[in-house]
Design a protein around this motif. Structure first.
Motif, PDB file in Angstrom:
ATOM      1  N   GLU A 235       0.858  -1.184   0.000  1.00 21.74           N
ATOM      2  CA  GLU A 235       0.000   0.000   0.000  1.00 21.74           C
ATOM      3  C   GLU A 235       0.890   1.229   0.000  1.00 21.74           C
ATOM      4  O   GLU A 235       1.865   1.297   0.750  1.00 21.74           O
ATOM      5  N   ALA A 236       0.557   2.205  -0.833  1.00 19.22           N
ATOM      6  CA  ALA A 236       1.457   3.343  -1.025  1.00 19.22           C
ATOM      7  C   ALA A 236       1.663   4.151   0.245  1.00 19.22           C
ATOM      8  O   ALA A 236       2.703   4.791   0.409  1.00 19.22           O
ATOM      9  N   TRP A 237       0.690   4.119   1.184  1.00 21.21           N
ATOM     10  CA  TRP A 237       0.906   4.838   2.437  1.00 21.21           C
ATOM     11  C   TRP A 237       2.018   4.209   3.283  1.00 21.21           C
ATOM     12  O   TRP A 237       2.524   4.838   4.219  1.00 21.21           O
ATOM     13  N   MET A 238       2.409   2.976   2.959  1.00 23.37           N
ATOM     14  CA  MET A 238       3.503   2.319   3.671  1.00 23.37           C
ATOM     15  C   MET A 238       4.878   2.845   3.249  1.00 23.37           C
ATOM     16  O   MET A 238       5.869   2.630   3.958  1.00 23.37           O
ATOM     17  N   LEU A 239       4.929   3.480   2.078  1.00 15.84           N
ATOM     18  CA  LEU A 239       6.199   4.067   1.642  1.00 15.84           C
ATOM     19  C   LEU A 239       6.731   4.989   2.743  1.00 15.84           C
ATOM     20  O   LEU A 239       5.971   5.617   3.463  1.00 15.84           O
ATOM     21  N   ASP A 240       8.014   5.099   2.855  1.00 17.56           N
ATOM     22  CA  ASP A 240       8.669   5.823   3.959  1.00 17.56           C
ATOM     23  C   ASP A 240       8.554   5.037   5.261  1.00 17.56           C
ATOM     24  O   ASP A 240       8.704   5.594   6.346  1.00 17.56           O
ATOM     25  N   TYR A 241       8.252   3.733   5.138  1.00 12.21           N
ATOM     26  CA  TYR A 241       8.215   2.821   6.280  1.00 12.21           C
ATOM     27  C   TYR A 241       7.150   3.192   7.308  1.00 12.21           C
ATOM     28  O   TYR A 241       7.308   2.946   8.506  1.00 12.21           O
TER      29      TYR A 241
END
Length: 419
Positions: free
Chosen positions: A66-72
């Motif tokens: 899920e793109a909201w997971m980017l940046d950990y």
């Protein structure tokens, strides 16, 4: 169990089990059936015959289904780095027609923007300019889907610009909690969205006023943060001279941080996508871009083509060749050449940097997943605990792999080379 909690639990299991989020990727539909078919043929999740732009995007989708997971991120968060990777997804969807890239974007919008237009985790009252960058994702989604919730969210973000605290000359404060301060980072966080929104929604005198305001932000950066000797730009400037990191004479922070200058270059080249051809600020912005690039290539490492974390101190102990700034410089230069803002001869410097990234900072695992290594996770000034802006500070921040502040610009730079 609601959808988001379900996703988070799968995410946690994937981290424990495989380290590369494969379980979450499969259950979350993060990898398309096309990718699965290719895996069965090649034995790899990410086929090596693809261009680097697709290989990196698919790797990011596998790591962060899920793109909201980017940046950990462990929970849905409105976060500026996401927008850079999703811009790459947008361009790759247009180029390839692979629906999974579009789905990655639209799932982010559906999760992060509620039906009434409220943005998850966003607080307008903080007047944090970092929060504007992800608005570019919503402009794209509104153009594609015309959902009312995206328009409402965009209008909220645009209202932040109207209320953003400013310096005496009209420069945006970086955040309400950082009074009187302009940071190079803020030009990328605010101006491309401001210009994009103006291009899409504003007309007549309102548009003209907005474009003038955008150019003024760059004028003030050039006036206050540019070093006359080297042409490099300092990380930040405090008009009040009250911060411990700020020179009492100039208000400037003490060093040239690679990613801060990377943000600034990307801000210029991206704002030019939206600035009208006949606007008087256009020629000025291109001149800033030229002097900026001339300064950047002077501190490019001759052996690798990369750039150091602290740009002008390549030989000093602890300094290192850093991935996010290097990727941003490459993107800025090659896009400027492709758009005709810089002479074609500058492509040599971009290509040397791009090859340097691939040769020195990229690794590929047995599944074909591509990693970008030696990314500075974060750096800033002031705050709690206090960040001094010293040389020792910049070289001591966390270094990690696959930071979207590096992978996003790498995807965009790759697309420029693949044209």
């Amino acid at each position: 169990m609601n959808f988001i909690n379900h996703k988070i639990k799968i995410y946690a299991l994937a981290v424990m089990g495989s380290g590369i989020f494969l379980a979450c990727a499969q259950t979350g539909n993060a990898v398309s059936s096309k990718i699965t078919a290719e895996q069965s043929k090649s034995g790899k999740i990410i086929p090596a015959h693809l261009k680097w732009s697709e290989r990196m995007l698919r790797s990011e989708i596998s790591r962060f289904p899920e793109a909201w997971m980017l940046d950990y991120n462990k929970n849905p968060k409105w976060s500026y780095p996401t927008a850079i990777v999703l811009e790459g997804a947008e361009r790759l969807y247009k180029k390839t027609g692979n629906k999974e890239y579009y789905n990655y974007i639209t799932r982010f919008g559906d999760t992060m923007v509620k039906e009434d237009g409220t943005i998850v985790s966003y607080d307008l009252s903080k007047y944090n300019i970092d929060m504007l960058n992800c608005g570019n994702v919503l402009i794209y989604l509104y153009q594609q889907e015309k959902k009312e919730k995206y328009l409402r969210a965009l209008q909220t973000l645009r209202s932040q610009i109207d209320g953003q605290p400013r310096t005496s000359e009209g420069g945006f404060w970086h955040k309400k909690i950082y009074p009187d301060q302009m940071w190079l980072d803020g030009l990328y966080m605010g101006e491309p969205f401001y210009a994009n929104y103006t291009h899409e929604f504003s007309k007549g005198a309102d548009a003209e006023k907005a474009y003038d305001d955008i150019i003024n932000q760059f004028d003030l950066i050039q006036k206050h943060l540019s070093d006359q000797k080297t042409g490099l730009l300092y990380h930040a400037w405090d008009e009040s001279r009250e911060q411990a990191w700020a020179s009492k004479k100039t208000g400037l922070s003490p060093h040239f941080w690679s990613r801060a200058m990377g943000w600034y270059g990307m801000a210029m080249v991206d704002v030019l996508d939206y600035l009208p051809q006949n606007h008087p600020g256009r020629k000025k912005l291109i001149s800033y871009l030229k002097s900026y690039t001339d300064a950047v290539i002077k501190v490019q490492d001759k052996e690798t083509g990369l750039w150091y974390q602290v740009l002008d101190k390549g030989g000093e102990k602890g300094n290192y060749l850093e991935a996010t700034g290097s990727s941003m410089f490459v993107y800025t230069i090659i896009k400027s050449v492709n758009k005709g803002y810089l002479p074609k001869s500058y492509k040599t410097y971009a290509k040397k940097g791009y090859d340097g990234i691939i040769d020195n900072l990229i690794t590929v695992d047995e599944n074909g997943l591509v990693s970008l290594n030696k990314c500075c996770a974060v750096a800033g000034l002031g705050g709690t605990p206090y960040r001094s802006g010293s040389y020792e500070y910049y070289i001591s921040e966390e270094v990690r792999s696959n930071d979207p502040k590096g992978t996003g610009p790498f995807i965009l730079a790759s697309l420029e080379f693949e044209q």
